[in-house]
Motif scaffolding. Structure first.
Motif, PDB file in Angstrom:
ATOM      1  N   GLU A 139      -2.951 -75.733  -2.317  1.00 32.68           N
ATOM      2  CA  GLU A 139      -3.260 -77.126  -2.580  1.00 32.68           C
ATOM      3  C   GLU A 139      -3.556 -77.873  -1.277  1.00 32.68           C
ATOM      4  O   GLU A 139      -4.469 -78.677  -1.220  1.00 32.68           O
ATOM      5  N   VAL A 140      -2.757 -77.587  -0.226  1.00 33.97           N
ATOM      6  CA  VAL A 140      -2.997 -78.243   1.062  1.00 33.97           C
ATOM      7  C   VAL A 140      -4.387 -77.855   1.564  1.00 33.97           C
ATOM      8  O   VAL A 140      -5.159 -78.703   2.011  1.00 33.97           O
ATOM      9  N   PHE A 141      -4.753 -76.577   1.459  1.00 35.33           N
ATOM     10  CA  PHE A 141      -6.069 -76.105   1.907  1.00 35.33           C
ATOM     11  C   PHE A 141      -7.177 -76.876   1.196  1.00 35.33           C
ATOM     12  O   PHE A 141      -8.115 -77.359   1.822  1.00 35.33           O
ATOM     13  N   ARG A 142      -7.078 -76.996  -0.119  1.00 34.85           N
ATOM     14  CA  ARG A 142      -8.111 -77.668  -0.898  1.00 34.85           C
ATOM     15  C   ARG A 142      -8.258 -79.130  -0.483  1.00 34.85           C
ATOM     16  O   ARG A 142      -9.360 -79.641  -0.332  1.00 34.85           O
ATOM     17  N   ARG A 143      -7.158 -79.801  -0.259  1.00 34.37           N
ATOM     18  CA  ARG A 143      -7.215 -81.207   0.146  1.00 34.37           C
ATOM     19  C   ARG A 143      -7.735 -81.365   1.571  1.00 34.37           C
ATOM     20  O   ARG A 143      -8.395 -82.345   1.888  1.00 34.37           O
ATOM     21  N   VAL A 144      -7.428 -80.430   2.424  1.00 35.07           N
ATOM     22  CA  VAL A 144      -7.856 -80.489   3.816  1.00 35.07           C
ATOM     23  C   VAL A 144      -9.359 -80.269   3.940  1.00 35.07           C
ATOM     24  O   VAL A 144     -10.071 -81.034   4.572  1.00 35.07           O
ATOM     25  N   PHE A 145      -9.847 -79.189   3.341  1.00 35.16           N
ATOM     26  CA  PHE A 145     -11.235 -78.779   3.542  1.00 35.16           C
ATOM     27  C   PHE A 145     -12.151 -79.120   2.367  1.00 35.16           C
ATOM     28  O   PHE A 145     -13.315 -78.760   2.373  1.00 35.16           O
ATOM     29  N   TRP A 146     -11.661 -79.800   1.353  1.00 34.78           N
ATOM     30  CA  TRP A 146     -12.442 -80.241   0.202  1.00 34.78           C
ATOM     31  C   TRP A 146     -13.139 -79.090  -0.510  1.00 34.78           C
ATOM     32  O   TRP A 146     -14.254 -79.221  -0.996  1.00 34.78           O
ATOM     33  N   GLN A 183     -12.044 -74.881  -2.335  1.00 33.26           N
ATOM     34  CA  GLN A 183     -11.064 -73.821  -2.540  1.00 33.26           C
ATOM     35  C   GLN A 183     -11.219 -72.788  -1.423  1.00 33.26           C
ATOM     36  O   GLN A 183     -12.313 -72.592  -0.894  1.00 33.26           O
ATOM     37  N   ALA A 184     -10.144 -72.120  -1.106  1.00 30.98           N
ATOM     38  CA  ALA A 184     -10.215 -71.021  -0.147  1.00 30.98           C
ATOM     39  C   ALA A 184     -11.032 -69.896  -0.772  1.00 30.98           C
ATOM     40  O   ALA A 184     -10.937 -69.641  -1.970  1.00 30.98           O
ATOM     41  N   SER A 185     -11.835 -69.242   0.033  1.00 34.26           N
ATOM     42  CA  SER A 185     -12.583 -68.091  -0.462  1.00 34.26           C
ATOM     43  C   SER A 185     -11.639 -66.884  -0.450  1.00 34.26           C
ATOM     44  O   SER A 185     -10.580 -66.921   0.191  1.00 34.26           O
ATOM     45  N   PRO A 186     -11.997 -65.813  -1.122  1.00 33.41           N
ATOM     46  CA  PRO A 186     -11.153 -64.610  -1.079  1.00 33.41           C
ATOM     47  C   PRO A 186     -10.960 -64.077   0.342  1.00 33.41           C
ATOM     48  O   PRO A 186      -9.986 -63.397   0.618  1.00 33.41           O
ATOM     49  N   ALA A 187     -11.879 -64.430   1.248  1.00 34.05           N
ATOM     50  CA  ALA A 187     -11.784 -63.959   2.632  1.00 34.05           C
ATOM     51  C   ALA A 187     -10.914 -64.858   3.515  1.00 34.05           C
ATOM     52  O   ALA A 187     -10.629 -64.508   4.657  1.00 34.05           O
ATOM     53  N   ASP A 188     -10.512 -66.036   3.015  1.00 34.94           N
ATOM     54  CA  ASP A 188      -9.619 -66.932   3.763  1.00 34.94           C
ATOM     55  C   ASP A 188      -8.189 -66.616   3.354  1.00 34.94           C
ATOM     56  O   ASP A 188      -7.849 -66.701   2.184  1.00 34.94           O
ATOM     57  N   ARG A 189      -7.361 -66.256   4.317  1.00 38.37           N
ATOM     58  CA  ARG A 189      -5.963 -65.935   4.012  1.00 38.37           C
ATOM     59  C   ARG A 189      -5.078 -67.095   4.455  1.00 38.37           C
ATOM     60  O   ARG A 189      -4.918 -67.349   5.649  1.00 38.37           O
ATOM     61  N   ILE A 190      -4.509 -67.809   3.503  1.00 37.26           N
ATOM     62  CA  ILE A 190      -3.625 -68.935   3.802  1.00 37.26           C
ATOM     63  C   ILE A 190      -2.244 -68.372   4.146  1.00 37.26           C
ATOM     64  O   ILE A 190      -1.647 -67.645   3.362  1.00 37.26           O
ATOM     65  N   ILE A 191      -1.755 -68.728   5.312  1.00 34.84           N
ATOM     66  CA  ILE A 191      -0.463 -68.214   5.785  1.00 34.84           C
ATOM     67  C   ILE A 191       0.633 -69.247   5.543  1.00 34.84           C
ATOM     68  O   ILE A 191       1.676 -68.932   4.986  1.00 34.84           O
ATOM     69  N   ASN A 192       0.397 -70.481   5.970  1.00 36.64           N
ATOM     70  CA  ASN A 192       1.372 -71.561   5.806  1.00 36.64           C
ATOM     71  C   ASN A 192       0.651 -72.878   5.550  1.00 36.64           C
ATOM     72  O   ASN A 192      -0.441 -73.099   6.063  1.00 36.64           O
ATOM     73  N   GLY A 193       1.283 -73.749   4.809  1.00 37.73           N
ATOM     74  CA  GLY A 193       0.771 -75.099   4.589  1.00 37.73           C
ATOM     75  C   GLY A 193       1.929 -76.018   4.268  1.00 37.73           C
ATOM     76  O   GLY A 193       2.855 -75.630   3.563  1.00 37.73           O
ATOM     77  N   GLU A 194       1.877 -77.210   4.828  1.00 40.40           N
ATOM     78  CA  GLU A 194       2.958 -78.169   4.585  1.00 40.40           C
ATOM     79  C   GLU A 194       2.417 -79.588   4.710  1.00 40.40           C
ATOM     80  O   GLU A 194       1.619 -79.881   5.599  1.00 40.40           O
ATOM     81  N   PRO A 207      -9.019 -67.512   8.991  1.00 40.43           N
ATOM     82  CA  PRO A 207     -10.258 -67.983   8.377  1.00 40.43           C
ATOM     83  C   PRO A 207     -11.309 -66.892   8.233  1.00 40.43           C
ATOM     84  O   PRO A 207     -11.399 -65.977   9.049  1.00 40.43           O
ATOM     85  N   SER A 208     -12.108 -67.029   7.187  1.00 41.45           N
ATOM     86  CA  SER A 208     -13.281 -66.181   7.032  1.00 41.45           C
ATOM     87  C   SER A 208     -14.309 -66.610   8.079  1.00 41.45           C
ATOM     88  O   SER A 208     -14.221 -67.708   8.649  1.00 41.45           O
ATOM     89  N   ALA A 209     -15.295 -65.786   8.303  1.00 37.73           N
ATOM     90  CA  ALA A 209     -16.373 -66.131   9.233  1.00 37.73           C
ATOM     91  C   ALA A 209     -17.094 -67.396   8.757  1.00 37.73           C
ATOM     92  O   ALA A 209     -17.465 -68.247   9.572  1.00 37.73           O
ATOM     93  N   ASP A 210     -17.260 -67.547   7.435  1.00 33.01           N
ATOM     94  CA  ASP A 210     -17.937 -68.736   6.896  1.00 33.01           C
ATOM     95  C   ASP A 210     -17.142 -70.008   7.156  1.00 33.01           C
ATOM     96  O   ASP A 210     -17.708 -71.028   7.558  1.00 33.01           O
ATOM     97  N   THR A 245      -6.503 -66.773  14.078  1.00 34.04           N
ATOM     98  CA  THR A 245      -5.647 -67.711  13.355  1.00 34.04           C
ATOM     99  C   THR A 245      -6.107 -69.137  13.634  1.00 34.04           C
ATOM    100  O   THR A 245      -6.280 -69.537  14.779  1.00 34.04           O
ATOM    101  N   LEU A 246      -6.289 -69.878  12.554  1.00 31.28           N
ATOM    102  CA  LEU A 246      -6.674 -71.275  12.631  1.00 31.28           C
ATOM    103  C   LEU A 246      -5.487 -72.134  12.217  1.00 31.28           C
ATOM    104  O   LEU A 246      -4.857 -71.879  11.191  1.00 31.28           O
ATOM    105  N   PHE A 247      -5.175 -73.123  13.033  1.00 33.84           N
ATOM    106  CA  PHE A 247      -4.171 -74.120  12.706  1.00 33.84           C
ATOM    107  C   PHE A 247      -4.907 -75.442  12.573  1.00 33.84           C
ATOM    108  O   PHE A 247      -5.846 -75.717  13.322  1.00 33.84           O
TER     109      PHE A 247
END
Length: 124
Positions: free
Chosen positions: A1-8, A10-21, A42-45, A107-109
């Motif tokens: 949910e944090v990812f979706r709100r941050v980047f407007w 959904q994460a792609s299957p290639a984006d691996r979400i590790i932590n969100g707060e 993050p994925s390359a895209d 790793t992207l923060f």
């Protein structure tokens, strides 16, 4: 949910979400403030889009602004300001949006903060 709100998006299957707060708090005047933190492989895209100033309006910086709000407890997994020399840092020129990329382990923060709304005025 944090990812979706941050980047407007959904994460792609290639984006691996590790932590969100997301942290919300209020001050004495009833103004809500918030800050979120995210850690992703993050994925390359996604990485390409984040580096593109036309997409998120961020640009590389050599002297970054502080990336945590007063009163926000930065999660233990999020980089400390003292680590800035090890990271590629992009910031929005006027908002708190900060992207920190650690190339050695892909790793992207990311973080941002802002204010909510004041309590409504009551007419007497």
């Amino acid at each position: 949910e944090v990812f979706r709100r941050v980047f407007w998006r959904q994460a792609s299957p290639a984006d691996r979400i590790i932590n969100g707060e997301r942290i919300d708090w209020s001050d004495d005047g009833g103004v809500n403030r918030w800050q979120w933190f995210l850690q992703v492989e993050p994925s390359a895209d996604l990485l390409r889009d984040l580096r593109d100033p036309a997409v998120f309006s961020v640009a590389p910086v050599s002297r970054p602004r502080k990336w945590s709000s007063e009163g926000a407890a930065v999660p233990a997994w999020f980089p400390k300001q003292s680590k800035e020399g090890e990271l590629e840092i992009h910031q929005h020129p006027s908002s708190g949006l900060t992207l920190l990329y650690q190339a050695r382990d892909n790793t992207l923060f990311a973080t941002d903060s802002g204010a909510g709304f004041a309590a409504p005025a009551v007419a007497e």
